[in-house]
Design an enzyme around this catalytic site. Sequence first.
Site, PDB file in Angstrom:
ATOM      1  N   ARG A   1       0.767  -1.083   0.078  1.00  0.00           N
ATOM      2  CA  ARG A   1      -0.009   0.061  -0.243  1.00  0.00           C
ATOM      3  C   ARG A   1       0.760   1.242   0.092  1.00  0.00           C
ATOM      4  O   ARG A   1       0.682   2.460  -0.642  1.00  0.00           O
ATOM      5  CB  ARG A   1      -0.996   0.051   1.214  1.00  0.00           C
ATOM      6  CG  ARG A   1      -1.992  -0.973   1.088  1.00  0.00           C
ATOM      7  CD  ARG A   1      -3.191  -0.894   2.265  1.00  0.00           C
ATOM      8  NE  ARG A   1      -2.731  -1.379   3.368  1.00  0.00           N
ATOM      9  CZ  ARG A   1      -2.919  -2.681   3.940  1.00  0.00           C
ATOM     10  NH1 ARG A   1      -3.422  -3.525   3.278  1.00  0.00           N
ATOM     11  NH2 ARG A   1      -2.490  -2.755   5.354  1.00  0.00           N
TER      12      ARG A   1
ATOM     13  N   PHE B   1     -10.546  -4.912  -7.030  1.00  0.00           N
ATOM     14  CA  PHE B   1     -10.932  -5.691  -5.727  1.00  0.00           C
ATOM     15  C   PHE B   1     -10.438  -5.055  -4.515  1.00  0.00           C
ATOM     16  O   PHE B   1      -9.510  -5.265  -3.747  1.00  0.00           O
ATOM     17  CB  PHE B   1      -9.895  -7.006  -5.786  1.00  0.00           C
ATOM     18  CG  PHE B   1     -10.042  -7.698  -7.303  1.00  0.00           C
ATOM     19  CD1 PHE B   1     -11.194  -8.691  -7.360  1.00  0.00           C
ATOM     20  CD2 PHE B   1      -9.116  -7.621  -8.144  1.00  0.00           C
ATOM     21  CE1 PHE B   1     -11.189  -9.286  -8.331  1.00  0.00           C
ATOM     22  CE2 PHE B   1      -9.393  -8.524  -9.455  1.00  0.00           C
ATOM     23  CZ  PHE B   1     -10.430  -9.190  -9.596  1.00  0.00           C
TER      24      PHE B   1
ATOM     25  N   ASP C   1     -15.319  -3.136  -6.272  1.00  0.00           N
ATOM     26  CA  ASP C   1     -15.556  -4.328  -5.536  1.00  0.00           C
ATOM     27  C   ASP C   1     -16.750  -4.682  -5.759  1.00  0.00           C
ATOM     28  O   ASP C   1     -18.010  -4.049  -6.030  1.00  0.00           O
ATOM     29  CB  ASP C   1     -15.046  -4.065  -4.182  1.00  0.00           C
ATOM     30  CG  ASP C   1     -14.890  -5.518  -3.492  1.00  0.00           C
ATOM     31  OD1 ASP C   1     -13.604  -5.832  -3.184  1.00  0.00           O
ATOM     32  OD2 ASP C   1     -15.701  -6.250  -3.014  1.00  0.00           O
TER      33      ASP C   1
ATOM     34  N   ASP D   1      -5.425  -6.755  -6.990  1.00  0.00           N
ATOM     35  CA  ASP D   1      -5.256  -7.274  -5.911  1.00  0.00           C
ATOM     36  C   ASP D   1      -6.343  -8.283  -5.521  1.00  0.00           C
ATOM     37  O   ASP D   1      -7.147  -8.243  -4.583  1.00  0.00           O
ATOM     38  CB  ASP D   1      -5.143  -6.586  -4.553  1.00  0.00           C
ATOM     39  CG  ASP D   1      -4.591  -7.206  -3.064  1.00  0.00           C
ATOM     40  OD1 ASP D   1      -4.038  -8.381  -3.654  1.00  0.00           O
ATOM     41  OD2 ASP D   1      -5.053  -6.780  -2.223  1.00  0.00           O
TER      42      ASP D   1
ATOM     43  N   CYS E   1      -2.015 -13.966  -4.077  1.00  0.00           N
ATOM     44  CA  CYS E   1      -1.904 -14.507  -2.908  1.00  0.00           C
ATOM     45  C   CYS E   1      -1.896 -15.747  -2.594  1.00  0.00           C
ATOM     46  O   CYS E   1      -2.228 -16.385  -1.663  1.00  0.00           O
ATOM     47  CB  CYS E   1      -2.888 -13.680  -2.097  1.00  0.00           C
ATOM     48  SG  CYS E   1      -4.660 -14.195  -2.479  1.00  0.00           S
TER      49      CYS E   1
END
Length: 421
Positions: A237, A253, A275, A325, A365
């Site tokens: 970030r 996202f 989102d 992300d 991730c």
Amino acid sequence: MKIAHEPCIDYTLRNFIYLFIKYSHMSARIYLKVSREKSLLRKHPWIFSQAINKIKGNPMLGDTVDVYDHKEKWLARGAYSPESQIRVRVWSFNENEEIDSEFFRNKLLSAQSRREWFIEQGGLTGYRLIAGESDGLPGITIDKYDNLIVCQLLSAGADFQRYTLVEVLKELYPDCSIYERSDVDVRKKEGLEPITGWLTEPLESTACIIKEHGLSINVDIAKGHKTGFYLDQRDSRVTAGRYAKNKSVLNCFSYTGTFALHCAANDAKEVINVDVSQSALDLAKENIALNNLQDKNVSFVKADVFKLLRQYREEKRQFDMIILDPPKFVESKAQLTGACRGYKDINMLAMQLLKPNGILLTFSCSGLMEASLFQKVVADAALDARREVHFVERLQQAGDHPISSNYPEGYYLKGLVCQVS
């Protein structure tokens, strides 16, 4: 879903029962097959079922067992999980170390000490205290959000040690309330049911505010993803903020908009948060207001990211910077090929929306997605998008999510900063 044991139950009685059960099975021994001790000699904390030759005694779910090689040489002490392919998760490689309150106290103090420098550096009031195997406590995740501590117990051994762990946490962090978020599917592989709830006297609210690098963030430890928040993207970030000045930014996202916070605080020209969850977007708006960034050009779009990127492509929209992300695309090796297609598709769409020399921050991730494979997928996406990409930075999980040299599986979050021409 079960609710965590109520704190009003007498801890002395409960711990007596727990200790009686615990030590009644301490004689159990695990003997490995020939040459299956190599990973343990490298201090890797997992023992798979195929490596076990025989079991002496009758260990139960979560019991502490001693592990020996085929010559009956002691190797390790760990937690037994009869329903998992990972049959034993190692607590200690020291034969003289008992798995008791002192053991957990030392692990917690050591983990806290390793984190002090970047807690101070970032002005952090939210951080990961224990990152499972990487901090020597397999199956245990502990996050601290201001005066709230969240425990996630993912393995049989972690679940078995719940009350010892809670008592030590209460001793070391007396001003904190403790909540459990063991509502993760992986517990099923350990023969465990999901559990959530207070492990100390309940509070009226599960919400709090944490600070990182000068910004304030709303967190709800009961309703938020994971243990309430994505602490692992903290460093990324900050990186996004460094690139965002005077740029139009599409934050995909976006969840609760924390990438957007850093971009807006660093004078991005425009930030669009996308989102599929309206509740996440509502919290993102609150975060913008909490940091007095309402005068910045920040907007919120409820949409499926894949569909919206295609719509923007048809409309010939362009951006200076895009952040991707996404949630985990792969849960098993069998899903890896499909996940690669998903990552390739979304990165291709993002590249087609970037202005010349635009910046793409893209992440995976998924622990099963190796860094080299992720880079190849992004490179293939560039070919399909007919764009040229230069990788200018590599990103990974924040320092409170360490990667132990003995446990490379702890490396799961991969990020690339790409310049797209």
